[in-house]
Scaffold this motif. Sequence first.
Motif, short mmCIF file in Angstrom:
data_model
loop_
_atom_site.label_atom_id
_atom_site.label_comp_id
_atom_site.label_asym_id
_atom_site.label_seq_id
_atom_site.Cartn_x
_atom_site.Cartn_y
_atom_site.Cartn_z
N ALA A 54 0.83 -1.21 0.00
CA ALA A 54 0.00 0.00 0.00
C ALA A 54 0.86 1.26 0.00
O ALA A 54 0.58 2.22 -0.72
CB ALA A 54 -0.93 -0.01 1.23
N VAL A 55 1.92 1.25 0.79
CA VAL A 55 2.80 2.41 0.88
C VAL A 55 3.54 2.64 -0.44
O VAL A 55 3.69 3.78 -0.90
CB VAL A 55 3.80 2.21 2.05
CG1 VAL A 55 5.00 3.12 1.90
CG2 VAL A 55 3.11 2.48 3.38
N VAL A 56 4.00 1.56 -1.07
CA VAL A 56 4.69 1.69 -2.35
C VAL A 56 3.76 2.29 -3.40
O VAL A 56 4.14 3.17 -4.19
CB VAL A 56 5.23 0.32 -2.81
CG1 VAL A 56 5.71 0.38 -4.26
CG2 VAL A 56 6.37 -0.13 -1.91
N LEU A 57 2.50 1.82 -3.42
CA LEU A 57 1.53 2.34 -4.39
C LEU A 57 1.25 3.82 -4.13
O LEU A 57 1.24 4.64 -5.07
CB LEU A 57 0.23 1.54 -4.30
CG LEU A 57 -0.92 2.04 -5.20
CD1 LEU A 57 -0.51 1.99 -6.67
CD2 LEU A 57 -2.17 1.20 -4.97
N LEU A 58 1.03 4.20 -2.86
CA LEU A 58 0.75 5.60 -2.55
C LEU A 58 1.95 6.49 -2.87
O LEU A 58 1.78 7.61 -3.37
CB LEU A 58 0.37 5.73 -1.07
CG LEU A 58 0.02 7.15 -0.59
CD1 LEU A 58 -1.19 7.68 -1.35
CD2 LEU A 58 -0.24 7.17 0.90
N LEU A 59 3.15 6.00 -2.58
CA LEU A 59 4.35 6.78 -2.87
C LEU A 59 4.50 7.01 -4.37
O LEU A 59 4.86 8.12 -4.81
CB LEU A 59 5.58 6.06 -2.32
CG LEU A 59 6.88 6.87 -2.26
CD1 LEU A 59 6.70 8.11 -1.41
CD2 LEU A 59 8.01 6.01 -1.73
#
Length: 295
Positions: free
Chosen positions: A235-240
Motif C-alpha cells: 500500500a505504501v509503495v503504491l501511494l508513494l
Amino acid sequence: MFGQLRYLISESFRGWKQHRTVILPSLLTIFLCSLLLASSLTVLGAVARVLSAEGSLYTVEAFLPENVQEDSVAAIQARMEHLMGVDSVEFVSADSALADFRRHFPGEMLDLVDENPIPPFFRLKLAKELHNPASLEETVDALSREGYFEEVQAPVDWATRVSKWKFKMVFWPVCLSLLLLVTLSLIICNSVRLSLMSRRLLVENMKYAGGSPFFIEFPFVLEGVMQGFLGSGLAVVLLLAIMESVAQAVPLVAANIGGLGSLLCLVVLLVTLISAYFSYRTVQEFLLAKRNERD
C-alpha cells in the motif's frame, strides 16, 4: 534452538500455503485499509503544514506613497506600534520589496516597466491571541481609515476559510485513521482465529506433547506479522508512486511532500506492530480457552 526456529518459520510459510483461501482475502483487506490509512495520515500531515503556516495569514501590509519622507515613516511606525493587538511592525523599503519580489518571481514580470512599481510599506503582525478573521478585518479597517496609506491589504478571505474548516480538516482524518486501525485489528484477529480453527487438532497435539507457549504461538504471530508488513508495504509503495506522479505534475505538491517517506515508513511499522500484537493476543485467548475447557 536454531533448528526449532527454522521449523517454526517453515511452519508459518506452510500455513500461508495451506490456508491461502483465508489469508489472501485478509491480506487484500489489510492492503486496502493500509492504503486508506496512509492516505488519511498524508492528508493529516498536509493539514498540519497548513495550520503551522496559519500564523502568517494574520499579517497586514499597509502601502505608503512613493514620495513619503523618512521622518514621516518613523512617526507612522511609532504610531502603529502602539495599536492594540499589533505584535510587530516592520518597514519594507521599495528597494527591499523589489529584491524580495525578484527572489520569488521571475524577473521577466518587471521587464515591461522602467521604474520600481512596488511602493514602500509596513508589514504588521497581529498578536497570537488575536489570530482570528474578525480581528484581522478590524485591523485592516482601522488602518484604512488612516489618511497616510494608499492601500491596506491582508488575506482575510484565506484566514476565514482556514478558521472555518480547521476543525473538520483535523477531525475527519483522525476519525478515519482510528476507524481503520480498529478495522485492521479485527481483520487480523479474524484471520488468525480462522487459521487456528483450521489447525485446531495440530495445536492441541502440540500442547499435549509439552510444546511451550512460544513454540505454539510463534508461527501464528509470524503469519500475522507477514500479513501486516506485506499488505502495508504494498500500500505504501503504491501511494508513494502516486504522490511522485502528482508531484511531477503539480510543483506545489512537490514542495510540500517533505517527510512523506518517514510518515509512510511509520504506517508500515504501525500496521506490522498491530498485526503482531493482535495475532499474539488471539493465540493467547485460544490457548486460555482450551485450558479452561480441560479444567
